[in-house]
Structure formats: structure tokens, C-alpha cells
Design a protein around this motif. Structure first.
Motif: not given
Length: 402
Positions: A171-182
Motif C-alpha cells: 500500500l505504501f508503494w502505491a502511495l509512493t507512486f501517487f506522490g511521484s505523479m503529483a
């Protein structure tokens, strides 16, 4: 981070996507990992209350981030603040995937939220920079509708990731991807929306003094409390509903995510209705309608919310689905009242929301039985605070006299 800056605003759809990403940091960071509470508890060999503290500390971090980054964005502009916040968020998300104890996860969630707070509050200030008048309320509602996809899908995505990878760390790898996209969308496509020549010639100390000036104004304070107190409903529910549905009523992670998502559908519908109603009714009328509904729903929650699964779900739905008529409309009032201090106003308003949410979360963390009373009372207090301080009838009387 200033060696590359886009020359002009992106086209409207992409601009909406970027602003929506900014606003979605909290729902993505919170709702994605709710179904994993029991797995985190087992994986880190800790207790339910210690896992819930990761949520409470995240809300505290949001308050801290918003309080500081709002005034800084008024002084130094929006773009670099967003980039800094997204960087902090992404790095702490990566670190969370390797953590071995609950204390470390709690600390990282606090820091992660400070980064998220920068993106959320500055993203709203960008709306102020680009749009004017009633367009602000309309744009806020449009962004909210799209942004609601995050809490609607996040629990389902969380369940899917848990099923595929069998680990809450995914789940935190998914949040990493989200923050990187932003980060990358802001870096490559979003120019500075608050030009140097438009910024007030004040010191950093003066920008924080703006908080005092905003709170000193009775109407601004009333609007902020009317906007913030309903957060007690949301975050008490977010903190306690996973345990209530899964541990007390025996629902599966998937069933919990479905019920959670149905409440978000109600929020989306009310936000869509608000956009339509803004064409016919003024902002104040819709706020009064929403707050009256919320106060009645708060009473319903106190009466039947603790009696059964159906009673809790129905009263929660009534409380949460009216939010589309309250939050964004009150935010447009706050911006109008503090137009030259929009960054500080958005920071103070948002941090107040998460401060109230942190208190509600803390109460439910230590006393699960307070879930229903906190949700019901929060809705009732929102009406009392807004009516007593903002005093909307004065605005109605003034419009009639004109």
C-alpha cells in the motif's frame, strides 16, 4: 527546483487533474490503508489502538504542514512549495515500506503528512489564483466530485493490493507512486500561479500574523468552524468504522470497503447537486440547507447509530452525504472574506479541519464506544458555531435591503 518552469497554464482538463491530485493526498493516504489495519496490527505485533495512532498522527502532521506552508506560499509562491511537499511525501512513503516496528511507522506517517499538507493547502490556493468569484465555489465542487473517486476507490484498491501482494507494505508503494505523479505533473506542467508582483510585501512573521487577523474576524471564525466541525464526523468514522464493521459486526475487508464506498457515493451526489443548485441559488442558501440537514442527521445518529449495523450505516450516510452543500461553499466565503490572504486562510481553514479530525480520531482511538456520540455531536456543533458567529441572517437582511 526553479531551473525549469512551464511558461503557461496547462489546458483545463490537465489543470483540474493536477489540482485534484493535490486535494487527494489525504483521502488516498488515509482510506487506502484502512482495510489493512488488522494486518498491520498482526505484522508489527502491536495493538489496535497503536495502529489507529498512525492515523491520528497523520492528521496532526497535516495540521502542521498546512499551518506553515500556507503562509510560505503567500510569500514565496505556490509551485516550489508543492514540489517540496511531494518530495517529502514520496520519500517517507518509500521508507514506510521497510519499517519494522509500529513506532517507526507512526513517526513516518507524521512526517509524510507534513509533506501532504503542503500539497493540499497550496493546491486550493492555486484555485484562488486562477479562478474568481462564484467560479471558485464551482471549481471547488468540480474538484471535489473528481477527488471523491479517491476515497471511493482507495479502500477497494487497498483490498486488491492486499490480495495480490499479501502485504500491507504494498500500500505504501502505491502511495509512493501517487506522490511521484503529483511531483512530476507539477514540475513539468504547472507554472507559478502567484506572480511575484502580486504577492504582499511582508515578512514571514507577518504572514503568520495573518492567522490572528483571520481569527479575529468573527465571520471568518464562524465560517471556519462551520467547515471544520463536520470533520469530526468524517475522521471519527474513518478511525472507528474498520473495527466496528469487521470486529464487532463480522464483515470482511471487501464488505467494509463496499459500505465505506457507498458513503462516498452520497458525497459525490451531493457535490454534483451543489454544482447544479449554484446556478439557481446563492451560496449562503445552500450552506444553511446543508447545515440544517446535518444537525437533524446528528440527532438521528445519537438516537439510532449505536443500535444496529443498519442504524449506524443509515445515520452515517445521512451525515456524510450532505457535505457537498457545506465545505466548498463555506470555503468560497472564507476566500471572499480574506481574498488578500488566501494562502493563509486556506492553510488555517484546512489545518483547523484536520485539528478537529485529530481530536475526534484520538477520542475514538482510546474509546471506541465514543464513535457514535462524536459523530452526532460534531454535526450539531457545526450548525451552532456557524449560526452564532457568522450570523448568516445579517447577510440575508442586507441583500433584502438592497
Amino acid at each position: 527546483m526553479t531551473f525549469f518552469t512551464p511558461k503557461k497554464l496547462p489546458k483545463a482538463p490537465l489543470l483540474v487533474v493536477i489540482i485534484t491530485l493535490m486535494g487527494a493526498f489525504a483521502p488516498m493516504s488515509i482510506d487506502l490503508y484502512l482495510p489493512a489495519f488488522l494486518q498491520i496490527q498482526e505484522g508489527l505485533a502491536t495493538t489496535d489502538s497503536e495502529v489507529k495512532k498512525t492515523l491520528t498522527l497523520f492528521l496532526v502532521g497535516l495540521c502542521i504542514g498546512m499551518m506553515f506552508y500556507g503562509p510560505l506560499s503567500d510569500k514565496y509562491g505556490r509551485r516550489n512549495i508543492i514540489l517540496i511537499g511531494a518530495t517529502i511525501y514520496s520519500l517517507t512513503s518509500i521508507a514506510s515500506t521497510f519499517i519494522a516496528n509500529i513506532e517507526g511507522l507512526q513517526a513516518l506517517r507524521l512526517i509524510q503528512a507534513i509533506g501532504a499538507g503542503a500539497c493540499m493547502v497550496v493546491g486550493r490556493a492555486v484555485i484562488r489564483d486562477v479562478f474568481k468569484g462564484k467560479q471558485v465555489a464551482v471549481m471547488m465542487s468540480v474538484v471535489q466530485v473528481i477527488m471523491m473517486i479517491a476515497p471511493l476507490l482507495a479502500p477497494l484498491v487497498g483490498v486488491m493490493l492486499l490480495y495480490v501482494f499479501d502485504s500491507w507494505r504494498a500500500l505504501f508503494w502505491a502511495l509512493t507512486f501517487f506522490g511521484s505523479m503529483a511531483f512530476f505533473l507539477t514540475f513539468f506542467f504547472l507554472p507559478e500561479t502567484y506572480k511575484k508582483e502580486e504577492r504582499p510585501k511582508i515578512t514571514i512573521g507577518d504572514t503568520f500574523y495573518n492567522y490572528f487577523l483571520i481569527l479575529k474576524d468573527r465571520r471568518s471564525l464562524g465560517a471556519m468552524l462551520g467547515c471544520a466541525l463536520p470533520s469530526g464526523i468524517t475522521f471519527a468514522y474513518v478511525t472507528g468504522s474498520s473495527y466496528l464493521y469487521q470486529a464487532k459486526y463480522g464483515l470482511t475487508e471487501f464488505e467494509f470497503s463496499i459500505l465505506f464506498g457507498l458513503n462516498i457515493v452520497g458525497v459525490i451526489v451531493s457535490a454534483l447537486l451543489n454544482i447544479v443548485c449554484l446556478r439557481r441559488f446563492n451560496v449562503l442558501t445552500l450552506i444553511i440547507f446543508g447545515l440544517c440537514w446535518m444537525s437533524i442527521s446528528g440527532i438521528v445518529m445519537l438516537l439510532i447509530g449505536g443500535q444496529s449495523l443498519i442504524g449506524f450505516f443509515l445515520s452515517t450516510f445521512l451525515l456524510m452525504c450532505v457535505s457537498g452543500f457545506i465545505g466548498n461553499n463555506i470555503v468560497s466565503q472564507i476566500i471572499e472574506l480574506n481574498y488578500d490572504r488566501a494562502g493563509a486562510a486556506m492553510a488555517l481553514n484546512s489545518s483547523t479541519q484536520f485539528f478537529v479530525g485529530a481530536i475526534a480520531s484520538l477520542l475514538v482511538t482510546h474509546h471506541q464506544e465514543l464513535l457514535v456520540p462524536v459523530m452526532g455531536i460534531s454535526g450539531i456543533l457545526a450548525v451552532i458555531a456557524y449560526a452564532g458567529l457568522y450570523q448568516p441572517w445579517r447577510e440575508v437582511r442586507a441583500s433584502i435591503e438592497k
